[in-house]
Write an enzyme that holds these catalytic residues in place. Structure first.
Site, PDB file in Angstrom:
ATOM      1  N   CYS A  41      -6.574   2.580   5.423  1.00 29.10           N
ATOM      2  CA  CYS A  41      -5.137   2.416   5.651  1.00 29.10           C
ATOM      3  C   CYS A  41      -4.579   1.630   4.464  1.00 29.10           C
ATOM      4  CB  CYS A  41      -4.933   1.674   6.963  1.00 29.10           C
ATOM      5  SG  CYS A  41      -3.222   1.558   7.479  1.00 29.10           S
ATOM      6  N   CYS A  75      -4.784   2.862  -8.764  1.00 26.25           N
ATOM      7  CA  CYS A  75      -4.280   1.510  -8.564  1.00 26.25           C
ATOM      8  C   CYS A  75      -2.981   1.347  -9.363  1.00 26.25           C
ATOM      9  CB  CYS A  75      -5.333   0.503  -9.030  1.00 26.25           C
ATOM     10  SG  CYS A  75      -4.792  -1.213  -8.947  1.00 26.25           S
ATOM     11  N   CYS A 132      -9.017  -3.174  -5.167  1.00 30.56           N
ATOM     12  CA  CYS A 132      -9.451  -2.479  -6.370  1.00 30.56           C
ATOM     13  C   CYS A 132     -10.628  -3.242  -6.971  1.00 30.56           C
ATOM     14  CB  CYS A 132      -8.297  -2.387  -7.364  1.00 30.56           C
ATOM     15  SG  CYS A 132      -8.763  -1.653  -8.945  1.00 30.56           S
TER      16      CYS A 132
END
Length: 166
Positions: free
Chosen positions: A154, A82, A130
């Site tokens: 995606c 992330c 996340c």
């Protein structure tokens, strides 16, 4: 008298609100409980730490232009984390070329990605974010490689940083 009844009846029917007029975004948002994440910051703190594009994607659930991510062509081994909190999200061995213009993976690192329902473009999609900071990543579709999971995660490249394997 009949004319008055017809006029009142017409206005009554036109004023009725049916289920088809409900906004799915609003309905989903009302049902969602407030989510607190392990990494939680103010908007000002996120703006200070993230680039303009990262903020747009991760905090405002934006979408980058297809084929614009530098991570699209990364072929080396490593982990995609992330961009906001550095939580490992995807492994390079699960990345594939979907031809869509966004980095795609057939699976996420279990427990590090969370899912919600998204109606932003008029139909139901599975949004992923996340699990540690709540940053928007992208969406999951059922048109991935049949030989593995059949899923296509995606992902906006701006939501990720790449950490090469040592």
């Amino acid at each position: 008298m009949i004319r008055k009844i017809l006029i009142i009846g017409t206005f009554a029917l036109l004023g009725c609100k049916g289920n088809s007029q409900d906004n799915p975004d609003k309905a989903v948002k009302e049902k969602e409980p407030y989510q607190e994440y392990a990494v939680s910051k103010t908007e000002a703190e996120w703006r200070k730490e993230l680039s303009e594009m990262e903020f747009y994607i991760l905090r405002e659930a934006g979408t980058e232009n297809p084929f614009s991510s530098e991570l699209l062509e990364v072929k080396e081994k490593g982990t995609y984390v992330c961009a906001a909190c550095k939580t490992p999200l995807f492994e390079s061995e699960h990345k594939f070329d979907s031809g869509t213009g966004w980095p795609s993976f057939d699976r996420a690192i279990e427990g590090n990605v969370a899912y919600d329902v998204d109606y932003k473009i008029g139909y139901k999609r599975t949004e992923e974010h996340c699990a540690v900071c709540g940053g928007h990543l992208g969406h999951v579709f059922d048109d991935g490689p049949k030989a593995t999971t059949g899923k296509r995660h995606c992902i906006n490249g701006a939501a990720l940083d790449f950490v090469p394997a040592e």
